[in-house]
Structure formats: structure tokens, C-alpha cells
Design a protein around this motif. Structure first.
Motif, PDB file in Angstrom:
ATOM      1  N   ALA A 208      21.963  15.644  27.421  1.00 25.21           N
ATOM      2  CA  ALA A 208      21.443  17.001  27.196  1.00 25.21           C
ATOM      3  C   ALA A 208      22.246  18.014  28.002  1.00 25.21           C
ATOM      4  CB  ALA A 208      19.966  17.061  27.575  1.00 25.21           C
ATOM      5  N   ALA A 209      22.672  17.615  29.200  1.00 28.17           N
ATOM      6  CA  ALA A 209      23.460  18.526  30.039  1.00 28.17           C
ATOM      7  C   ALA A 209      24.802  18.833  29.357  1.00 28.17           C
ATOM      8  CB  ALA A 209      23.692  17.886  31.410  1.00 28.17           C
ATOM      9  N   HIS A 210      25.458  17.809  28.829  1.00 26.02           N
ATOM     10  CA  HIS A 210      26.738  18.029  28.127  1.00 26.02           C
ATOM     11  C   HIS A 210      26.533  18.907  26.893  1.00 26.02           C
ATOM     12  CE1 HIS A 210      30.026  15.206  29.726  1.00 26.02           C
ATOM     13  NE2 HIS A 210      29.115  15.319  30.666  1.00 26.02           N
ATOM     14  N   ARG A 211      25.444  18.642  26.158  1.00 25.90           N
ATOM     15  CA  ARG A 211      25.195  19.451  24.945  1.00 25.90           C
ATOM     16  C   ARG A 211      25.023  20.920  25.313  1.00 25.90           C
ATOM     17  NH1 ARG A 211      22.147  14.775  23.190  1.00 25.90           N
ATOM     18  NH2 ARG A 211      23.519  13.720  21.693  1.00 25.90           N
ATOM     19  N   ALA A 212      24.270  21.192  26.372  1.00 33.86           N
ATOM     20  CA  ALA A 212      24.020  22.582  26.782  1.00 33.86           C
ATOM     21  C   ALA A 212      25.327  23.264  27.189  1.00 33.86           C
ATOM     22  CB  ALA A 212      23.019  22.606  27.929  1.00 33.86           C
TER      23      ALA A 212
ATOM     24  N   ALA B  50      35.200  34.067  30.456  1.00 35.55           N
ATOM     25  CA  ALA B  50      34.027  33.208  30.727  1.00 35.55           C
ATOM     26  C   ALA B  50      33.470  33.502  32.121  1.00 35.55           C
ATOM     27  CB  ALA B  50      34.359  31.724  30.561  1.00 35.55           C
ATOM     28  N   ALA B  51      33.273  34.791  32.395  1.00 32.31           N
ATOM     29  CA  ALA B  51      32.943  35.232  33.753  1.00 32.31           C
ATOM     30  C   ALA B  51      31.525  34.875  34.190  1.00 32.31           C
ATOM     31  CB  ALA B  51      33.158  36.743  33.858  1.00 32.31           C
ATOM     32  N   ALA B  52      30.665  34.498  33.267  1.00 38.78           N
ATOM     33  CA  ALA B  52      29.283  34.145  33.647  1.00 38.78           C
ATOM     34  C   ALA B  52      29.099  32.641  33.800  1.00 38.78           C
ATOM     35  CB  ALA B  52      28.301  34.686  32.619  1.00 38.78           C
ATOM     36  N   GLY B  53      30.193  31.869  33.702  1.00 38.64           N
ATOM     37  CA  GLY B  53      30.104  30.408  33.827  1.00 38.64           C
ATOM     38  C   GLY B  53      30.135  29.970  35.281  1.00 38.64           C
ATOM     39  N   GLY B  54      30.317  28.659  35.480  1.00 34.92           N
ATOM     40  CA  GLY B  54      30.308  28.096  36.826  1.00 34.92           C
ATOM     41  C   GLY B  54      31.431  28.658  37.687  1.00 34.92           C
ATOM     42  N   VAL B  55      32.663  28.483  37.249  1.00 39.42           N
ATOM     43  CA  VAL B  55      33.797  29.048  37.981  1.00 39.42           C
ATOM     44  C   VAL B  55      33.712  30.577  37.940  1.00 39.42           C
ATOM     45  CG1 VAL B  55      36.314  29.212  38.114  1.00 39.42           C
ATOM     46  CG2 VAL B  55      35.264  27.048  37.422  1.00 39.42           C
ATOM     47  N   GLY B  56      33.302  31.099  36.787  1.00 40.50           N
ATOM     48  CA  GLY B  56      33.306  32.547  36.558  1.00 40.50           C
ATOM     49  C   GLY B  56      32.471  33.335  37.555  1.00 40.50           C
ATOM     50  N   LEU B  57      31.224  32.927  37.778  1.00 35.93           N
ATOM     51  CA  LEU B  57      30.365  33.714  38.679  1.00 35.93           C
ATOM     52  C   LEU B  57      30.840  33.639  40.129  1.00 35.93           C
ATOM     53  CD1 LEU B  57      26.669  33.270  37.420  1.00 35.93           C
ATOM     54  CD2 LEU B  57      28.218  35.213  37.091  1.00 35.93           C
ATOM     55  N   ILE B  58      31.465  32.512  40.493  1.00 34.93           N
ATOM     56  CA  ILE B  58      32.031  32.423  41.848  1.00 34.93           C
ATOM     57  C   ILE B  58      33.226  33.386  41.947  1.00 34.93           C
ATOM     58  CG2 ILE B  58      33.168  30.892  43.520  1.00 34.93           C
ATOM     59  CD1 ILE B  58      31.517  28.562  42.318  1.00 34.93           C
ATOM     60  N   ALA B  59      34.066  33.379  40.899  1.00 35.66           N
ATOM     61  CA  ALA B  59      35.255  34.245  40.901  1.00 35.66           C
ATOM     62  C   ALA B  59      34.867  35.730  40.934  1.00 35.66           C
ATOM     63  CB  ALA B  59      36.121  33.942  39.689  1.00 35.66           C
ATOM     64  N   CYS B  60      33.818  36.102  40.199  1.00 33.13           N
ATOM     65  CA  CYS B  60      33.381  37.515  40.193  1.00 33.13           C
ATOM     66  C   CYS B  60      33.073  37.979  41.618  1.00 33.13           C
ATOM     67  CB  CYS B  60      32.107  37.680  39.362  1.00 33.13           C
ATOM     68  SG  CYS B  60      32.347  37.578  37.584  1.00 33.13           S
TER      69      CYS B  60
ATOM     70  N   GLN C  14      25.231  27.331  26.359  1.00 38.02           N
ATOM     71  CA  GLN C  14      23.866  27.716  26.724  1.00 38.02           C
ATOM     72  C   GLN C  14      23.677  27.828  28.227  1.00 38.02           C
ATOM     73  OE1 GLN C  14      21.786  24.546  24.786  1.00 38.02           O
ATOM     74  NE2 GLN C  14      21.748  25.574  22.810  1.00 38.02           N
ATOM     75  N   THR C  15      24.695  27.489  29.002  1.00 42.31           N
ATOM     76  CA  THR C  15      24.531  27.511  30.455  1.00 42.31           C
ATOM     77  C   THR C  15      25.147  28.771  31.048  1.00 42.31           C
ATOM     78  OG1 THR C  15      26.616  26.370  30.861  1.00 42.31           O
ATOM     79  CG2 THR C  15      24.674  24.982  30.542  1.00 42.31           C
ATOM     80  N   THR C  16      24.664  29.126  32.242  1.00 45.75           N
ATOM     81  CA  THR C  16      25.307  30.156  33.066  1.00 45.75           C
ATOM     82  C   THR C  16      25.444  29.568  34.466  1.00 45.75           C
ATOM     83  OG1 THR C  16      23.127  31.099  33.517  1.00 45.75           O
ATOM     84  CG2 THR C  16      24.433  32.165  31.788  1.00 45.75           C
TER      85      THR C  16
END
Ligand code: NDP
Length: 331
Positions: A313-317, A154-164, A322-324
């Protein structure tokens, strides 16, 4: 005694996003060891979904949310590291950040450096401290050295992009997985040395190919059920499986006997809240996070903003993948 009203998001039973309801609450004065903080922005995290759905059972009713930034409005007895008027941000235990104002334990709250804005502060604390403890404190035998391969799901997620970005700054070769080609491109742009679309490619075979058959030193796995088995087979001998989430569902029970034939590998399940249990460790970890953000090595990417009242809507996304990057709730 001052009584302040605040809009807040509560759940009274576990279930889908429809359980999230906007309520008015009354907020009092901070007690010993507490502060009252007026939020400027609130961070959204996947753990909020687990707490809402009941995957992590909670005492109900409850106010959700574990991350925010704001201004300190009142300080309780014995709090010495914060003063009224300070800009601040936090990843909190207990939950309750989905609101305008709250009283909370001061020990998890850090002063926000001048060079970091409120939106960034709200987005980065829980996710950034998680990236910090994973890459800096959750290490295989012999540690991690420049050039080492790690696999991060899940490298493009919230934690993911920071970790990259942080992994690149440490000289690591992070292999990032993500669920679409566009997400893979984003992870690459943010420092992943290699990317794998695990919706269309066999990530285990690709990791083997990328590492010349040897495998990676650490797998950081927050996806859980769907990636677990293959992740174990991506590890080099004595490698470390660092499980830290269950976005696809919890991992099934397994026998430790399977770990020997896979190369005497290690398995750990980590949670941020052990790492930030004391004021000292929280501040030390936050100082490292602030330093990499202020240096520009790690940029906090906020790709979605929702008003507090649009939290469903935020939880659904988030759940629909659907989020990055990071998502915040605005006030
Ligand atoms: P993300 O922004 O990374 O969102 C979760 C991502 O998981 C999705 O975007 C999706 O990316 C991936 N995913 C894979 N399978 C599924 C599925 N079936 N349903 C939904 N998403 C799926 O969230 P966060 O940055 O907030 O958190 C990342 C992970 O880290 C979460 O699992 C969270 O619980 C965990 N975490 C754990 C902490 C700890 O200390 N233990 C602390 C902080 C976070 P894609 O489409 O690319 O597969």
C-alpha cells in the motif's frame, strides 16, 4: 554464533507492488567493517520503486529499502565510529533496510544525535543527504548566492519539502513545482518563494515571468521525462540542469548540440551514492543535515506511516502521487 530471525520484505522478480512479499530471514554476526542494527523505523523512497519495477535492474531475489534508523546491536572488527547501544541512522548502499534487523556495512551509518527521534532519523537520511548534496555540492558556475533563483520540481515530496526549507535558510529563491494546488500550498508553507502547479500551468512560462525573463541558475529535476525539455528552457545562460531522478520515466537520449543555443548550459546527472562513497564525506554531509534539523531551520515532515507488512500500500500511494513529505514503515 548468534542467529536472529527478522521479518523482511523481498522481491524475487521485478514488477508491481504485488511483488513485495513478507518473509522471515536469519541474520548472523557482522563481519569486518560491518554492524548489526535493530531498526526502529524504515524510510520509504522513490528509488525503492525503481528497484522494484526494474527501471533500475537488480540482482534478484533481493531485500529492498535504503534508509532506516535503529540501535546498534553488534559491531564487527575494525569499526571504530559506532558502539553497541548507539542510536544510529543511515542511507545505505546496498539496499536491504525493509526489515527488523540486518547486518550491513558500517561506513554509511551515522550516530543519531540525541535531539533527533528514530522516526525522524529514518525519514531524513536518504532524502536529507540528497537535499544537502543538491543545494551545497551541485552548484552552477560562480556558486549559489542569496537571492538567486532555482527551480525545484516535485517540491512537496520527501526530498522536495526538505529542499524548500534548506533553500530558504540559504537565502535562495526556490521556485517549487507540484501536481496540485494543495501540494503547492504545502511547498510555500515550507519556504518555497514561488510555487507553480505544473498540472494546470505552463511552468516554463511562469518561471520566465517570475524571473523577469532571465531564467534560473539551477533546475533540480527528479521528474525526468515529463519535465526535461521545458526545464532546459528555464535556465539562465550558463545555468545548470541537475537531473537526479525519473519519477515520470527516464529522460530520452539527446544531442549535446542542443545545449549551446540554449545559453551554453551545463547538464549533470547526480546520484547520492557517489557523494556518500566514503565514511568521511558521509559524516560531513550528515553533520550539516543534523545541524539544520537541530536548529529548526529544516523540519522533517512525516505525512504517511505504514506498517512493514503494508508495504504494498505504501508503494501504491507513492507511485500514485498521493503522498507528501516523508513516508516511513513502522515495525
Ligand atoms: P517524492 O516524495 O518526491 O515522490 C515523487 C513525486 O514525484 C510525486 O509525489 C510527484 O509529485 C512527482 N511526480 C511527477 N510525475 C510523477 C509520476 N509520473 N509518477 C509519480 N510521481 C510523479 O519521492 P522522494 O522524495 O523519495 O524522491 C524524489 C525524487 O528524487 C525521486 O525521483 C527520486 O528518485 C529522486 N532521488 C534521487 C536521488 C539521487 O541521488 N539521484 C536520491 C533521492 C531521491 P507531484 O504530484 O507534485 O508531481
Amino acid at each position: 554464533m548468534t542467529q536472529i530471525t527478522s521479518r523482511a520484505i523481498h522481491i524475487s522478480q521485478h514488477g508491481g507492488p504485488e511483488q513485495l512479499s513478507l518473509v522471515q530471514v536469519t541474520v548472523g554476526e557482522p563481519g569486518p567493517g560491518e554492524i548489526r542494527i535493530r531498526h526502529k523505523a524504515v524510510g520509504l523512497n522513490f528509488i525503492d520503486v525503481y528497484q522494484r519495477s526494474g527501471l533500475y535492474p537488480m540482482n534478484l531475489p533481493m531485500q529492498l529499502g535504503m534508509e532506516a534508523s535503529g540501535v546498534v546491536e553488534a559491531v564487527g572488527e575494525g569499526v571504530t565510529h559506532l558502539q553497541v547501544g548507539d542510536r544510529a541512522a543511515y542511507a545505505s548502499q546496498p539496499p536491504g533496510s525493509y526489515c527488523e534487523v540486518r547486518v550491513m556495512p558500517a561506513k554509511c551509518v551515522c550516530k543519531l544525535p540525541d535531539g533527533i527521534g528514530f522516526d525522524t532519523g529514518a525519514a531524513m537520511m536518504l532524502k536529507g543527504l540528497t537535499a544537502q548534496y543538491l543545494l551545497r555540492r551541485t552548484l552552477p558556475q560562480g556558486g549559489l548566492n542569496p537571492g538567486d533563483f532555482v527551480l525545484f520540481h516535485a517540491a512537496a515530496g520527501g526530498v522536495g519539502l526538505i529542499a524548500c526549507q534548506w533553500a530558504k535558510a540559504l537565502g535562495l529563491q526556490l521556485i517549487g513545482t507540484a501536481g496540485s494546488d494543495a501540494k503547492c500550498a504545502l511547498a510555500k508553507e515550507h519556504g518555497a518563494a514561488h510555487v507553480i502547479n505544473y498540472a494546470t500551468e505552463d511552468f516554463q512560462a511562469r518561471v520566465k515571468e517570475i524571473t523577469g525573463g532571465r531564467g534560473v541558475k539551477v533546475v533540480y529535476d527528479s521528474v525526468g521525462k515529463d519535465t526535461w525539455d521545458k526545464s532546459l528552457d528555464c535556465l539562465a545562460p550558463f545555468g545548470l540542469m541537475a537531473s537526479f531522478g525519473n519519477a515520470s520515466g527516464p529522460v530520452a537520449p539527446f544531442s549535446p548540440g542542443i545545449l549551446g543555443p540554449k545559453g551554453s548550459i551545463y547538464v549533470t546527472r547526480q546520484t547520492l551514492f557517489t557523494h556518500i562513497a566514503t565514511r568521511e564525506s558521509t559524516q560531513a554531509m550528515a553533520d550539516e543535515l543534523f545541524a539544520v534539523v537541530l536548529s529548526g531551520a529544516v523540519k522533517i515532515r512525516i505525512d504517511q506511516r505504514f506498517a512493514l507488512e503494508d508495504v504494498q500500500a505504501a508503494h501504491r500511494a507513492l507511485e500514485a502521487r498521493q503522498t507528501t513529505g516523508c513516508t516511513i514503515l513502522t515495525l
